[in-house]
Design an enzyme around this catalytic site. Structure first.
Site: not given
Length: 647
Positions: A8, A330
């Site tokens: 990202k 995560r």
């Protein structure tokens, strides 16, 4: 040139920050001082093609098309990020070397791998791709990761596992969702009745819990307590333990259902002498809890602050990407690399500045202590979520960001506190042939518990634990002053909340019906992954299958009827637990992709034949979207369902 492909933009910017300057910003990339280029994906740039990409006839949702099973799988560019895929395709042609900088998990591995392959990079060049694992966006950590590149081929099994998951979710979700939506529309339901290997068992948990509560019958039961006195005048209470002869008057949980039986016990012990037949005292030590993974953090944040799983994940992403105050969020791991231990002074110093409330606790921490959290054998692609060595003015964080950061910081800080020490004591007493037990717990050293103590609030403990018990030995005499009858009522199970639903997903073995599978999964897999659980819960709300009533989470009528229409195997965690076990085995090269997919393809016709269309009766007019206009049911399903997330 070297082309670095991040997952990202935020990760790409953090990477470029430590590479040679000056930097030249382009459209979708950054060219650094030595000519190398940093670019990025924006999450998944590619997705599994829709059914009509395989056959235009599949654009219409028809029962006779099912099951749809592609013979040659296709990917297609996501429309909103197609331009970034074009940027990467051009850069990949120019690059001499490629460094994969996806997030350190299964999905992060696949999403960059599939772009490299989709853009036509040759097998010879793919063989030379390097892998960079970054879990902390601060410059020192990024430099360290760049100095420890590994061959990307080492991670092929992780990518294959993610690919198997993606394709299996497509097969199962597309076919079962089309089937249920078509059958629902025949009964007048206007929305999409989506089915997935994780969302549907999760919905099944809620539906069954609601049904158990609705059918629960309150029953009275009885307990007996004896008030005992020692020769020195000390008094304490002991609870009656029914003998095997009482079983005909007990339920399956051992509760006494006969009031007459309990009253008879009281008559027998009143004013009678007793004798200590067992006296045990054990000193115990409890180590501090491990640092958080995402699920344990979400559960604690839900319990303490009422935050949903998605809210916690969103806050964590901000703390990680924008503020760089925590490591990769995560994560499914609760352990830390051993070399990270040496960063303790920098990390605790930073968290004391960012969270002044914890500054006194930092001052009391003993950085020479080493908890069991530091264990290289327990760390794979990523480690536990902890604070970074970056500090900032915590007052600039939102309230939710402050709360979540403080949870993460405290959980890290307790690793430098000694164990909680306490003594458990138990007295077994015989009174008129009946057995009574008294238990107590006494704290010896507060240890790490000091960080969790809240003034004026007692910890949740066993209500049967007494603060103290007299010092007695086997054979000591006692007098039963009186017996007390406790009238109690059985309690129904509680409706799920955000915290308990997440806990159910992470401890799914409790709900697995297959004995062997329960044994395998008890300490391993959960329902969904750390990265997907929040999204799956939100999807069920968005689909109209779940609703909130205060803090309670309940199933809607549509959710309940969907579960009723499906075979039990589709609504319990057993199937998805087996999937996760096999997918994990694929990632470890202990199972094969082909066998997994072949078994799923063979099971689809059977599952399709087991769906009960009659279960959708009563849903007429339901599922209408906002600004709903009358349209043909099939068109509604296709347009709304084509983009449905099927997991």
């Amino acid at each position: 040139m070297i082309l670095y492909i991040a997952e990202k933009p935020s990760l790409g910017r953090a990477l470029a920050e430590v590479l040679p300057k000056p930097h030249q910003k382009g459209d979708g990339f950054i060219r650094v001082g030595n000519g190398d280029v940093v670019s990025w994906c924006i999450g998944h740039l590619l997705e599994q093609a829709q059914p009509d990409a395989y056959d235009p006839a599949f654009k219409q949702w028809r029962l006779e098309h099912l099951p749809i099973i592609p013979r040659e799988w296709k990917l297609e560019a996501k429309p909103k990020t197609r331009s970034q895929l074009t940027v990467l395709k051009k850069l990949l042609k120019q690059a001499n070397d490629i460094v994969h900088v996806g997030d350190p998990d299964r999905e992060g591995q696949l999403l960059v791998d599939e772009v490299i392959s989709f853009c036509g990079v040759s097998a010879a060049r793919r063989e030379k791709v390097q892998r960079c694992l970054i879990s902390d966006l601060n410059p020192a950590a990024v430099r360290k990761a760049l100095a420890a590149l590994r061959p990307n081929r080492d991670f092929v099994p992780l990518s294959v596992s993610a690919l198997a998951r993606s394709r299996a979710d497509w097969l199962y979700g597309i076919n079962m969702s089309r089937l249920c939506t078509i059958q629902g529309q025949k009964m007048g339901y206007q929305g999409v009745l989506s089915v997935g290997r994780v969302q549907t068992p999760l919905l099944g948990l809620v539906v069954r819990r609601d049904q158990d509560i609705g059918s629960f019958t309150v029953k009275p039961y009885y307990e007996v307590q004896a008030l005992l006195q020692t020769d020195d005048g000390e008094r304490f209470k002991a609870k009656w333990q029914p003998s095997d002869a009482c079983q005909p008057w007990q339920d399956e949980e051992g509760r006494v259902l006969s009031r007459a039986l309990a009253e008879n016990v009281i008559k027998r012990i009143q004013g009678q002498s007793g004798r200590v037949v067992g006296a045990e005292r054990k000193q115990r030590r409890q180590a501090p809890p491990l640092p958080y993974n995402l699920s344990t953090l979400q559960i604690d944040a839900a319990r303490r602050f009422g935050l949903s799983a998605k809210q916690v994940l969103d806050v964590c992403q901000t703390l990680y990407e924008r503020h760089k105050l925590i490591t990769y969020p995560r994560s499914d791991c609760r352990y830390l690399p051993e070399d990270h231990y040496h960063q303790a002074a920098a990390v605790t110093g930073a968290l004391a500045q960012t969270c002044p409330e914890l500054a006194p606790a930092v001052a009391e921490a003993k950085l020479s202590l080493r908890s069991k959290a530091w264990n290289d054998k327990k760390v794979e692609a990523h480690h536990a979520i902890i604070p970074t060595a970056r500090a900032m003015d915590g007052g600039k964080l939102s309230g939710a960001e402050q709360n979540v950061y403080q949870l993460i910081a405290r959980q890290y800080l307790v690793q430098f506190y000694p164990p909680w020490e306490y003594a458990d004591k138990q007295l077994d007493v015989d009174i008129a042939g009946g057995r009574f037990i008294a238990r107590s717990r006494q704290q010896m050293k507060q240890g790490w518990k000091a960080l969790f103590a809240q003034p004026g609030k007692k910890e949740d403990e066993d209500p049967e634990l007494q603060p103290t018990l007299p010092t007695l030995a086997v054979g000591d005499a006692l007098l039963c002053l009186e017996g007390e009858l406790l009238d109690k009522l059985t309690q129904p199970p509680k409706h799920f909340t955000d915290a308990t639903l997440l806990a159910a997903m992470t401890n799914i073995a409790r709900y697995v019906t297959d004995g062997e599978l329960k044994k395998i999964l008890r300490d391993t897999d959960g329902l969904g992954t750390e990265a997907t659980r929040a999204g799956i819960i939100e999807l069920l709300f968005n689909r109209g299958f779940l609703k909130r009533e205060g803090k309670q989470i309940r199933a809607t009528e549509a959710g309940t009827k969907l579960i009723a229409s499906l075979p039990e195997s589709a609504t319990t965690p057993d199937m998805t637990a087996r999937w996760e076990a096999v997918l994990d085995a694929i990632s470890r090269k202990q199972a094969g992709y082909q066998d997994f997919m072949a078994e799923l393809e063979a099971s689809l016709p059977v599952l399709i034949s087991q769906v009960d269309p009659a279960a959708f009766r009563g849903l007429e007019g339901g599922g209408k979207p906002k600004n709903f206009r009358k349209r043909k049911p099939r068109k509604t399903a296709a347009s709304a369902g084509a983009k449905a997330k099927m997991r």
